[in-house]
Write a protein that holds these residues in place. Structure first.
Motif, PDB file in Angstrom:
ATOM      1  N   ASN A  87       2.668   0.051 -10.972  1.00 54.92           N
ATOM      2  CA  ASN A  87       2.307  -0.872  -9.894  1.00 54.92           C
ATOM      3  C   ASN A  87       1.013  -0.497  -9.186  1.00 54.92           C
ATOM      4  O   ASN A  87       0.674  -1.082  -8.151  1.00 54.92           O
ATOM      5  CB  ASN A  87       3.454  -0.936  -8.880  1.00 54.92           C
ATOM      6  CG  ASN A  87       4.719  -1.512  -9.485  1.00 54.92           C
ATOM      7  OD1 ASN A  87       4.684  -2.563 -10.110  1.00 54.92           O
ATOM      8  ND2 ASN A  87       5.833  -0.822  -9.316  1.00 54.92           N
ATOM      9  N   GLY A  88       0.281   0.474  -9.732  1.00 53.83           N
ATOM     10  CA  GLY A  88      -1.000   0.859  -9.160  1.00 53.83           C
ATOM     11  C   GLY A  88      -0.910   1.586  -7.836  1.00 53.83           C
ATOM     12  O   GLY A  88      -1.888   1.609  -7.066  1.00 53.83           O
ATOM     13  N   LEU A  89       0.236   2.210  -7.528  1.00 52.95           N
ATOM     14  CA  LEU A  89       0.427   2.879  -6.252  1.00 52.95           C
ATOM     15  C   LEU A  89      -0.053   4.328  -6.316  1.00 52.95           C
ATOM     16  O   LEU A  89       0.266   5.051  -7.279  1.00 52.95           O
ATOM     17  CB  LEU A  89       1.905   2.868  -5.851  1.00 52.95           C
ATOM     18  CG  LEU A  89       2.572   1.499  -5.736  1.00 52.95           C
ATOM     19  CD1 LEU A  89       4.039   1.670  -5.383  1.00 52.95           C
ATOM     20  CD2 LEU A  89       1.862   0.624  -4.714  1.00 52.95           C
ATOM     21  N   PRO A  90      -0.781   4.812  -5.311  1.00 45.66           N
ATOM     22  CA  PRO A  90      -1.119   6.243  -5.252  1.00 45.66           C
ATOM     23  C   PRO A  90       0.169   7.065  -5.285  1.00 45.66           C
ATOM     24  O   PRO A  90       1.176   6.686  -4.681  1.00 45.66           O
ATOM     25  CB  PRO A  90      -1.835   6.391  -3.906  1.00 45.66           C
ATOM     26  CG  PRO A  90      -2.300   5.023  -3.551  1.00 45.66           C
ATOM     27  CD  PRO A  90      -1.286   4.081  -4.142  1.00 45.66           C
ATOM     28  N   ALA A 124      -2.210   9.986 -15.885  1.00 42.64           N
ATOM     29  CA  ALA A 124      -3.367   9.091 -15.877  1.00 42.64           C
ATOM     30  C   ALA A 124      -3.914   8.839 -14.479  1.00 42.64           C
ATOM     31  O   ALA A 124      -5.130   8.688 -14.302  1.00 42.64           O
ATOM     32  CB  ALA A 124      -2.969   7.759 -16.525  1.00 42.64           C
ATOM     33  N   ASP A 125      -3.052   8.802 -13.474  1.00 38.82           N
ATOM     34  CA  ASP A 125      -3.477   8.496 -12.112  1.00 38.82           C
ATOM     35  C   ASP A 125      -3.498   9.779 -11.284  1.00 38.82           C
ATOM     36  O   ASP A 125      -2.463  10.264 -10.854  1.00 38.82           O
ATOM     37  CB  ASP A 125      -2.525   7.478 -11.489  1.00 38.82           C
ATOM     38  CG  ASP A 125      -2.941   7.068 -10.079  1.00 38.82           C
ATOM     39  OD1 ASP A 125      -3.991   7.550  -9.596  1.00 38.82           O
ATOM     40  OD2 ASP A 125      -2.215   6.271  -9.462  1.00 38.82           O
ATOM     41  N   ALA A 159      10.253   8.319 -13.383  1.00 39.41           N
ATOM     42  CA  ALA A 159      10.356   7.538 -12.154  1.00 39.41           C
ATOM     43  C   ALA A 159       8.993   7.146 -11.600  1.00 39.41           C
ATOM     44  O   ALA A 159       8.789   5.998 -11.172  1.00 39.41           O
ATOM     45  CB  ALA A 159      11.154   8.319 -11.111  1.00 39.41           C
ATOM     46  N   ILE A 160       8.033   8.061 -11.585  1.00 37.24           N
ATOM     47  CA  ILE A 160       6.702   7.726 -11.076  1.00 37.24           C
ATOM     48  C   ILE A 160       6.005   6.748 -12.004  1.00 37.24           C
ATOM     49  O   ILE A 160       5.322   5.814 -11.552  1.00 37.24           O
ATOM     50  CB  ILE A 160       5.873   9.002 -10.844  1.00 37.24           C
ATOM     51  CG1 ILE A 160       6.344   9.686  -9.560  1.00 37.24           C
ATOM     52  CG2 ILE A 160       4.376   8.692 -10.773  1.00 37.24           C
ATOM     53  CD1 ILE A 160       5.568  10.915  -9.179  1.00 37.24           C
ATOM     54  N   ASP A 161       6.166   6.923 -13.290  1.00 37.49           N
ATOM     55  CA  ASP A 161       5.572   5.988 -14.243  1.00 37.49           C
ATOM     56  C   ASP A 161       6.112   4.583 -14.028  1.00 37.49           C
ATOM     57  O   ASP A 161       5.365   3.593 -14.001  1.00 37.49           O
ATOM     58  CB  ASP A 161       5.856   6.463 -15.668  1.00 37.49           C
ATOM     59  CG  ASP A 161       5.150   5.626 -16.726  1.00 37.49           C
ATOM     60  OD1 ASP A 161       3.963   5.327 -16.556  1.00 37.49           O
ATOM     61  OD2 ASP A 161       5.803   5.261 -17.721  1.00 37.49           O
ATOM     62  N   ASP A 164       0.819  -1.217   0.000  1.00 36.25           N
ATOM     63  CA  ASP A 164       0.000   0.000   0.000  1.00 36.25           C
ATOM     64  C   ASP A 164       0.857   1.273   0.000  1.00 36.25           C
ATOM     65  O   ASP A 164       0.426   2.330   0.459  1.00 36.25           O
ATOM     66  CB  ASP A 164      -0.940   0.008   1.208  1.00 36.25           C
ATOM     67  CG  ASP A 164      -0.196  -0.010   2.551  1.00 36.25           C
ATOM     68  OD1 ASP A 164       1.036  -0.237   2.551  1.00 36.25           O
ATOM     69  OD2 ASP A 164      -0.848   0.192   3.595  1.00 36.25           O
ATOM     70  N   THR A 165       2.073   1.189  -0.529  1.00 35.61           N
ATOM     71  CA  THR A 165       2.971   2.342  -0.580  1.00 35.61           C
ATOM     72  C   THR A 165       2.316   3.537  -1.273  1.00 35.61           C
ATOM     73  O   THR A 165       1.612   3.390  -2.272  1.00 35.61           O
ATOM     74  CB  THR A 165       4.265   1.970  -1.325  1.00 35.61           C
ATOM     75  OG1 THR A 165       4.982   1.002  -0.548  1.00 35.61           O
ATOM     76  CG2 THR A 165       5.157   3.172  -1.559  1.00 35.61           C
TER      77      THR A 165
END
Length: 264
Positions: free
Chosen positions: A224-227, A182-183, A216-218, A153-154
């Motif tokens: 990995n679906g992380l917020p 996208a997120d 890096a965030i991508d 849940d990172t």
């Protein structure tokens, strides 16, 4: 209050000249929250194995935003402490190789940046780019992967800074910008919350638009679906240690409040 003196985790890399360099620093011991704080452009260090530690530009240019994100590391240090979060940050200049770009990005090694030619990069070839990837980019990338995976849940927070203006461009009015693509599960409510602060001019995808494919965030959060959220602070508002601490202490409770309200 001074920023804490902390012990770091690091990896020492040996390259083909038999010299060693620590490409990143991590503060992790005893920190167990969901948050992960990163600082991709923490320093303007040129490792001695890259053109003798000198890219061929003036010290004044190495102190500019073209070589690093001034003030960002100080904010990240205090923010991570307040969030009880592991922190990792680079120890090499973005002009050596940019850890916030994908391996195949044409701007991975910049030859010209905001009007300044980078002499040591002008004739850089594929072999030298590969060497810099192996010595600096990939060890930091592996550390981002390790820390991102330590909890399922990172929540990924990347701290950057931007210059008040680029050469030949207008002033940038935002003290803070929140970037997303996208997120936007965390970014959107954070923007809305910050815009309730009467003294702030808040940019959405300003001064840059969203995320780059392969950044890096991508690579480590979105894939990995992380917020996640990328925070950009104008570097003149974090030019002193006191300012850096103040911004971190302002942002930490807001981030915690927004995350709780989203239920992520």
């Amino acid at each position: 209050m001074l920023l804490p003196r902390l012990s770091y985790r690091h990896v020492t890399v040996k390259d083909d000249t038999r010299m060693t360099f620590q490409p990143f620093e991590t503060i992790e011991a005893g920190r167990s929250s969901r948050w992960l704080v990163t600082c991709d452009h923490a320093t303007n260090i040129v490792p001695p194995t890259v053109n003798g530690g000198d890219l061929g530009i003036a010290p004044a240019d190495m102190a500019r935003h073209i070589a690093w994100d001034p003030g960002a590391a100080g904010v990240a240090l205090r923010l991570a402490e307040l969030l009880d979060a592991p922190l990792t940050m680079t120890r090499f200049s973005r002009l050596v190789i940019d850890p916030n770009r994908g391996e195949d990005d044409p701007t991975l090694v910049m030859r010209l940046y905001d009007g300044t030619v980078i002499p040591a990069n002008r004739a850089v070839d594929a072999a030298e780019i590969e060497r810099r990837l192996a010595a600096f980019w990939r060890p930091y990338d592996a550390e981002l992967a390790r820390l991102s995976a330590r909890r399922r849940d990172t929540v990924f927070v990347s701290v950057h800074s931007f210059t008040p203006r680029l050469n030949g461009r207008g002033d940038r009015p935002w003290q803070i910008g929140i970037l997303h693509a996208a997120d936007d599960r965390l970014a959107r409510p954070l923007i809305d919350r910050l815009r309730r602060e009467p003294d702030l001019c808040v940019g959405e995808n300003e001064p840059y638009g969203g995320h780059l494919r392969g950044d890096a965030i991508d690579r480590h959060a979105i894939a990995n679906g992380l917020p996640n959220v990328l925070i950009e602070l104008r570097n003149d508002v974090i030019s002193t240690e006191r300012d850096q601490i103040a911004w971190a202490e302002r942002l930490a409770p807001i981030l915690a409040e927004v995350l709780a309200e989203t239920g992520l």
